[in-house]
Design a protein around this motif. Structure first.
Motif, PDB file in Angstrom:
ATOM      1  N   CYS A 130      43.815  43.742  45.383  1.00  0.00           N
ATOM      2  CA  CYS A 130      43.921  42.311  45.127  1.00  0.00           C
ATOM      3  C   CYS A 130      45.366  41.923  45.407  1.00  0.00           C
ATOM      4  O   CYS A 130      46.290  42.678  45.075  1.00  0.00           O
TER       5      CYS A 130
ATOM      6  N   HIS B 230      46.846  34.450  36.844  1.00  0.00           N
ATOM      7  CA  HIS B 230      46.760  35.720  37.565  1.00  0.00           C
ATOM      8  C   HIS B 230      46.079  36.809  36.734  1.00  0.00           C
ATOM      9  O   HIS B 230      45.790  37.892  37.258  1.00  0.00           O
TER      10      HIS B 230
ATOM     11  N   PRO C 190      42.200  38.272  37.908  1.00  0.00           N
ATOM     12  CA  PRO C 190      42.147  39.305  38.954  1.00  0.00           C
ATOM     13  C   PRO C 190      42.882  40.588  38.579  1.00  0.00           C
ATOM     14  O   PRO C 190      42.445  41.683  38.936  1.00  0.00           O
TER      15      PRO C 190
ATOM     16  N   MET D 270      40.603  42.460  36.456  1.00  0.00           N
ATOM     17  CA  MET D 270      39.508  43.003  37.261  1.00  0.00           C
ATOM     18  C   MET D 270      39.926  44.348  37.851  1.00  0.00           C
ATOM     19  O   MET D 270      39.137  45.308  37.866  1.00  0.00           O
TER      20      MET D 270
ATOM     21  N   GLN E  21      38.013  44.252  48.749  1.00  0.00           N
ATOM     22  CA  GLN E  21      39.045  43.297  48.359  1.00  0.00           C
ATOM     23  C   GLN E  21      38.452  42.349  47.331  1.00  0.00           C
ATOM     24  O   GLN E  21      37.331  41.854  47.497  1.00  0.00           O
ATOM     25  N   ILE E  22      39.210  42.104  46.248  1.00  0.00           N
ATOM     26  CA  ILE E  22      38.782  41.145  45.244  1.00  0.00           C
ATOM     27  C   ILE E  22      39.821  40.028  45.149  1.00  0.00           C
ATOM     28  O   ILE E  22      40.970  40.181  45.572  1.00  0.00           O
ATOM     29  N   GLY E  23      39.407  38.894  44.597  1.00  0.00           N
ATOM     30  CA  GLY E  23      40.321  37.769  44.451  1.00  0.00           C
ATOM     31  C   GLY E  23      39.637  36.600  43.782  1.00  0.00           C
ATOM     32  O   GLY E  23      38.459  36.675  43.411  1.00  0.00           O
ATOM     33  N   GLY E  24      40.374  35.518  43.625  1.00  0.00           N
ATOM     34  CA  GLY E  24      39.804  34.306  43.069  1.00  0.00           C
ATOM     35  C   GLY E  24      38.818  33.681  44.036  1.00  0.00           C
ATOM     36  O   GLY E  24      38.796  34.010  45.230  1.00  0.00           O
TER      37      GLY E  24
ATOM     38  N   GLN F 268      39.737  32.505  47.474  1.00  0.00           N
ATOM     39  CA  GLN F 268      40.125  33.495  48.487  1.00  0.00           C
ATOM     40  C   GLN F 268      38.942  33.988  49.319  1.00  0.00           C
ATOM     41  O   GLN F 268      39.104  34.871  50.166  1.00  0.00           O
TER      42      GLN F 268
ATOM     43  N   THR G 163      34.599  37.997  44.609  1.00  0.00           N
ATOM     44  CA  THR G 163      35.495  37.010  44.000  1.00  0.00           C
ATOM     45  C   THR G 163      35.096  36.742  42.560  1.00  0.00           C
ATOM     46  O   THR G 163      33.936  36.889  42.175  1.00  0.00           O
ATOM     47  N   VAL G 164      36.090  36.359  41.772  1.00  0.00           N
ATOM     48  CA  VAL G 164      35.871  35.969  40.376  1.00  0.00           C
ATOM     49  C   VAL G 164      35.829  34.445  40.305  1.00  0.00           C
ATOM     50  O   VAL G 164      36.346  33.765  41.187  1.00  0.00           O
TER      51      VAL G 164
END
Length: 422
Positions: A35, A48, A51, A54, A189-192, A195, A222-223
């Motif tokens: 992330c 922040h 993530p 996470m 890949q993770i993110g908001g 993203q 994504t979250v």
């Protein structure tokens, strides 16, 4: 319980590129995921945290998290979620921000010597080594203009305009995913939620640059965007953003932010931000419904978050300040706790070794005249460090100084004034 099931039950999954494939991938492998965090300030803020946590959830499940600091992309600016261009910072400023953020990431994520310890990378390392011609020849040819224009982060800016600099941001973030895939075997890949376009662009770049027949299965997750039930923006207070840096937002202010969570949000935030199991979450829901005035879930949330970000000692300080302010017994507080709890009250710098209480009330601007000062003292409306003082000739001395730094004056029930000694 499978990690994805836990995340879904906590409502932490907004989008995934291939849910069943990701579930299988996580079950059969120790997955490296990342992330990104662009250094746009010298501290992360609570926006922040989701993530970051996470990454911690994946880490606790046995996977290997990479926290990527955008020392390169931070020089450009992400257009996602913005209607105007970001102000560009110098390389020196961004590097300074990056160093501070790295320390914060290490303080929250597990850095013990184990197989899945967190890895912190900075994309300036590889982005700064690429020439403009290399980017155009080797990377740019894989990005169609129509494809880029269709991304929400770009499309939402077309009405007001977007520079080529920010338009190119998704290319740089895609290079990050490709580089981490090649060098670290990073497959997720993770993110908001904002993203999503950048994440899928990186996946597409990996697919296009792999040789025919090469297994290049990568994933994105994504979250959700966090919203508050009262319509105000999450992570904002009257004083501005809630920072993770204790010098910008004190642990007491941080604790108060969480304890003042709206009843409609507290259970959701407990699911999002804490690692409390579902059995206890159900018990907290019962306590909220049956005895909302006790605010048990709110205290649990504030305790968990303050301890996570600032540690046990700072949590105890925040609780001490809260209890002292509730009871009025502020003399039990240390100078550090006084500094935190009364950060925003009016203050007055005093150089004199001793001064009468009447003169102090006037000189510090607490009252308008000596007549008013005498009247307030006589009526029992003046407190020194939490204790009522009704002696008209009383002199403020060393005995009234907390660790030689402060004297706390209260007028009436709630009006506090902080006397600081030079």
């Amino acid at each position: 319980m499978h990690l994805l099931e836990d995340l879904e039950r906590r409502d932490l999954v907004h989008q995934t590129t291939d849910e069943e494939g990701l579930r299988k991938h996580l079950s059969e492998n120790t997955v490296t995921l990342y992330c990104g965090f662009d250094p746009t300030a010298d501290s992360l803020h609570i926006g922040h945290l989701l993530p970051l946590l996470m990454l911690k959830r994946f880490q606790k499940a046995g996977h290997r998290p990479i926290a990527l600091i955008g020392g390169g992309t931070g020089l450009i600016g992400d257009p996602s979620g913005r209607s105007t261009e970001r102000s560009l910072n110098s390389l020196e400023v961004v590097q300074g921000f990056s160093d501070q953020i790295k320390k914060q990431i290490y303080s929250i994520l597990d850095v013990k010597e184990n197989e899945n310890e967190v890895v912190v990378r900075n994309n300036h390392e590889w982005l700064s080594q690429m020439t403009f011609i290399e980017v155009l020849r080797d990377i740019g040819k894989h990005f169609g203009i129509n494809y880029m224009l269709a991304k929400d982060s770009v499309e939402s800016r077309m009405e007001h305009g977007i520079s080529f600099t920010e338009f190119s941001y998704m290319i740089l973030q895609s290079i990050d995913f490709m580089n981490l895939f090649e060098k670290e075997n990073c497959t997720l890949q993770i993110g908001g939620s904002d993203q999503w376009g950048n994440i899928t662009a990186g996946m597409e770049l990996i697919r296009r640059t792999r040789a025919e027949g090469t297994d290049a299965k990568v994933f994105g997750l994504t979250v959700p965007l966090i919203t508050k039930s009262d319509g105000t923006k999450f992570g904002k207070t009257a004083g501005g953003a809630v920072w993770l840096d204790p010098l910008k937002t004190t642990p007491y202010e941080f604790y108060q932010f969480w304890i003042n969570t709206d009843d409609r949000d507290v259970l959701r935030f407990l699911k999002y931000f804490t690692f409390i199991d579902f059995k206890e979450l159900e018990e907290l829901e019962v306590s909220l419904n049956e005895a909302p005035e006790k605010r048990i879930p709110h205290m649990r949330l504030a305790e968990e978050m303050t301890k996570l970000v600032h540690g046990e000692e700072s949590l105890q300080q925040a609780k001490n300040i809260t209890n002292a302010l509730f009871s009025g017994d502020v003399k039990i507080l240390s100078a550090n706790e006084i500094e935190q709890g009364f950060k925003d009250v009016p203050s007055f710098h005093l150089e004199k070794a001793s001064i009468t209480l009447v003169d102090l009330l006037v000189e510090a601007g607490i009252v308008s005249s000596k007549r008013q000062a005498r009247e307030d003292i006589k009526n029992g409306a003046v407190y020194i460090n939490g204790e009522r003082q009704q002696e008209l000739g009383y002199e403020i001395g060393e005995a009234d100084q907390i660790e030689g730094k402060f004297t706390l004056i209260r007028r009436g029930k709630k009006k506090y004034f902080l006397i600081r000694y030079s």
